[in-house]
Design a protein around this motif. Structure first.
Motif, PDB file in Angstrom:
ATOM      1  N   TYR A 230       0.861  -1.197   0.000  1.00 40.80           N
ATOM      2  CA  TYR A 230       0.000   0.000   0.000  1.00 40.80           C
ATOM      3  C   TYR A 230       0.889   1.236   0.000  1.00 40.80           C
ATOM      4  O   TYR A 230       2.117   1.150   0.138  1.00 40.80           O
ATOM      5  CB  TYR A 230      -0.944  -0.002   1.209  1.00 40.80           C
ATOM      6  N   THR A 231       0.264   2.407  -0.158  1.00 42.63           N
ATOM      7  CA  THR A 231       1.006   3.668  -0.189  1.00 42.63           C
ATOM      8  C   THR A 231       0.741   4.435   1.113  1.00 42.63           C
ATOM      9  O   THR A 231      -0.349   4.983   1.291  1.00 42.63           O
ATOM     10  CB  THR A 231       0.594   4.519  -1.405  1.00 42.63           C
ATOM     11  N   PRO A 232       1.720   4.478   2.025  1.00 43.02           N
ATOM     12  CA  PRO A 232       1.516   5.179   3.300  1.00 43.02           C
ATOM     13  C   PRO A 232       1.325   6.679   3.108  1.00 43.02           C
ATOM     14  O   PRO A 232       1.705   7.240   2.074  1.00 43.02           O
ATOM     15  CB  PRO A 232       2.789   4.869   4.085  1.00 43.02           C
ATOM     16  N   VAL A 233       0.733   7.306   4.132  1.00 41.10           N
ATOM     17  CA  VAL A 233       0.442   8.741   4.081  1.00 41.10           C
ATOM     18  C   VAL A 233       1.035   9.439   5.297  1.00 41.10           C
ATOM     19  O   VAL A 233       1.321   8.814   6.328  1.00 41.10           O
ATOM     20  CB  VAL A 233      -1.076   9.012   4.024  1.00 41.10           C
ATOM     21  N   ASP A 234       1.202  10.772   5.162  1.00 38.90           N
ATOM     22  CA  ASP A 234       1.643  11.565   6.302  1.00 38.90           C
ATOM     23  C   ASP A 234       0.416  12.061   7.076  1.00 38.90           C
ATOM     24  O   ASP A 234      -0.714  11.636   6.799  1.00 38.90           O
ATOM     25  CB  ASP A 234       2.552  12.716   5.850  1.00 38.90           C
ATOM     26  N   SER A 235       0.614  12.968   8.010  1.00 40.43           N
ATOM     27  CA  SER A 235      -0.478  13.413   8.874  1.00 40.43           C
ATOM     28  C   SER A 235      -1.495  14.291   8.146  1.00 40.43           C
ATOM     29  O   SER A 235      -2.549  14.616   8.697  1.00 40.43           O
ATOM     30  CB  SER A 235       0.082  14.178  10.080  1.00 40.43           C
ATOM     31  N   THR A 236      -1.187  14.681   6.885  1.00 43.45           N
ATOM     32  CA  THR A 236      -2.142  15.441   6.084  1.00 43.45           C
ATOM     33  C   THR A 236      -2.800  14.546   5.026  1.00 43.45           C
ATOM     34  O   THR A 236      -3.383  15.052   4.075  1.00 43.45           O
ATOM     35  CB  THR A 236      -1.474  16.640   5.385  1.00 43.45           C
TER      36      THR A 236
END
Length: 379
Positions: A230-236
């Motif tokens: 999967y493609t991780p995300v930052d806090s935004t």
């Protein structure tokens, strides 16, 4: 009896009959088509009903190309509406939502709303943590598509998006073809052409609650995703550019499990960043429409939804931002996690990630995407 009096009485009865409004036939899901008739930006909206011989019904409004209701049988043979939405056009217009929408030009997020095409930096609207989400605040989910019913099972919607629409370049003609098949599947085909280099990434944003009761949260639904990464995300909620394994993490749905099993594990930073599941999975299917990309089952109703797509990714969003402030069809309050979205797509922020599959559309090319939502019952 006076002949003139008799004739006058008959005429009065006929006049009264003519003045009576014809009865409006409700859809199987209880929708009144007249509640979807209005004018938005000089374009007429309406409700379109698809039915197959098996008795399944799908209702769609051309405002935002939205699936309004989906009626399918549960394990007891009782018809259930399995998507969230509103029962009138006014709520779709006045209450910001993506319920059931045909999203464009670009589904999901673009980092800081910036894309670069031929060394030209283009600034798009920033409507979500500084990013451009779902085509901007006036994306296609808030526009009226031209509707062309083909037959009782097929509806074609067309959106002509002018050059500069939400600052995206190119005059784009996009089509969404909904086909209700005899084996209880909604086959959605997207296509688009442009006269100037641009980016296109379309999806359907239906919020599924397969129990048929959206007053209940959907965290008991069993989910399978055919994806090892999967493609991780930052806090935004912005993708970092990485593609990482799901193995030994709460992101692993290669073995089916209840959505709620790990969703509150905010010690795992990705679930904290996403406020639950709001991530893109990299599908193993390699664009093969014959392979299941994802499967969702309600243990309550037995209703199962299988998703097939030629897209490389699928965004799983678990209704984390539903907060009980919105009431939908039949006045039901939509609380947090009352649904699951399964959005087939190219990866978020692909225009700024050259290592990922391209979303660039050139003049002379045709964008094609397909998503199949197939319903069945586990007894």
């Amino acid at each position: 009896m006076n002949k003139h009096f008799l004739l006058a009485g008959i005429a009065a009865l006929m006049l009264a009959s003519c003045n009576q409004k014809p009865e409006t036939k409700l859809t199987l899901s209880g929708l009144n088509p007249t509640d979807f008739q209005t004018t938005v930006n000089d374009a007429t909206t309406g409700l379109y009903t698809l039915k197959n011989k098996a008795g399944m019904e799908v209702c769609i409004t051309n405002f935002g190309g939205r699936i309004v209701s989906v009626m399918v049988p549960d394990k007891n043979g009782t018809m259930q509406d399995v998507v969230l939405g509103f029962d009138n056009i006014a709520d779709y217009i006045n209450i910001p939502s993506d319920f059931g929408a045909s999203i464009g030009r670009y589904a999901n997020r673009i980092n800081q709303g910036k894309i670069v095409l031929d060394n030209d930096t283009i600034q798009l609207p920033q409507n979500n943590f500084g990013h451009c989400l779902h085509g901007g605040p006036e994306g296609w989910q808030y526009q009226v598509y031209d509707a062309k019913p083909i037959d009782e099972t097929t509806l074609e919607l067309t959106r002509i998006s002018p050059d500069g629409d939400q600052n995206f370049p190119g005059n784009v003609t996009a089509k969404v073809l909904f086909k209700l098949t005899e084996d209880n599947a909604i086959d959605i085909k997207y296509s688009a052409t442009t006269d100037k280099k641009t980016v296109v990434n379309m999806t359907n944003h239906s919020y599924f609650n397969l129990s048929g009761d959206p007053a209940k949260i959907a965290t008991d639904h069993i989910l399978y995703v055919n994806a090892d990464t999967y493609t991780p995300v930052d806090s935004t909620f912005m993708t970092t550019g990485e593609i990482v394994t799901v193995k030994d993490t709460p992101m692993d749905f290669t073995t089916p499990k209840p959505i709620g099993q790990d969703i509150a594990n905010f010690d795992f930073i990705q679930l904290k960043n996403g406020n639950g599941y709001d991530h893109n999975w990299v599908l193993n299917t390699q664009g093969d429409l014959t392979q299941v990309a994802a499967r969702l089952t309600s243990p309550t109703s037995g209703i199962t939804l299988e998703v097939y797509t030629n897209e490389p990714g699928i965004q799983v969003y678990t209704g984390n931002f539903l907060d009980g402030t919105v009431k939908g069809k039949k006045g039901i309050t939509y609380n947090q996690r009352a649904s699951v979205c399964l959005e087939t797509q190219h990866y978020p922020d692909s225009p700024n990630k050259p290592q990922w599959p391209s979303v660039v559309l050139e003049p002379g090319q045709t964008y094609n995407s397909e998503c199949i939502f197939k319903f069945s019952v586990e007894k």
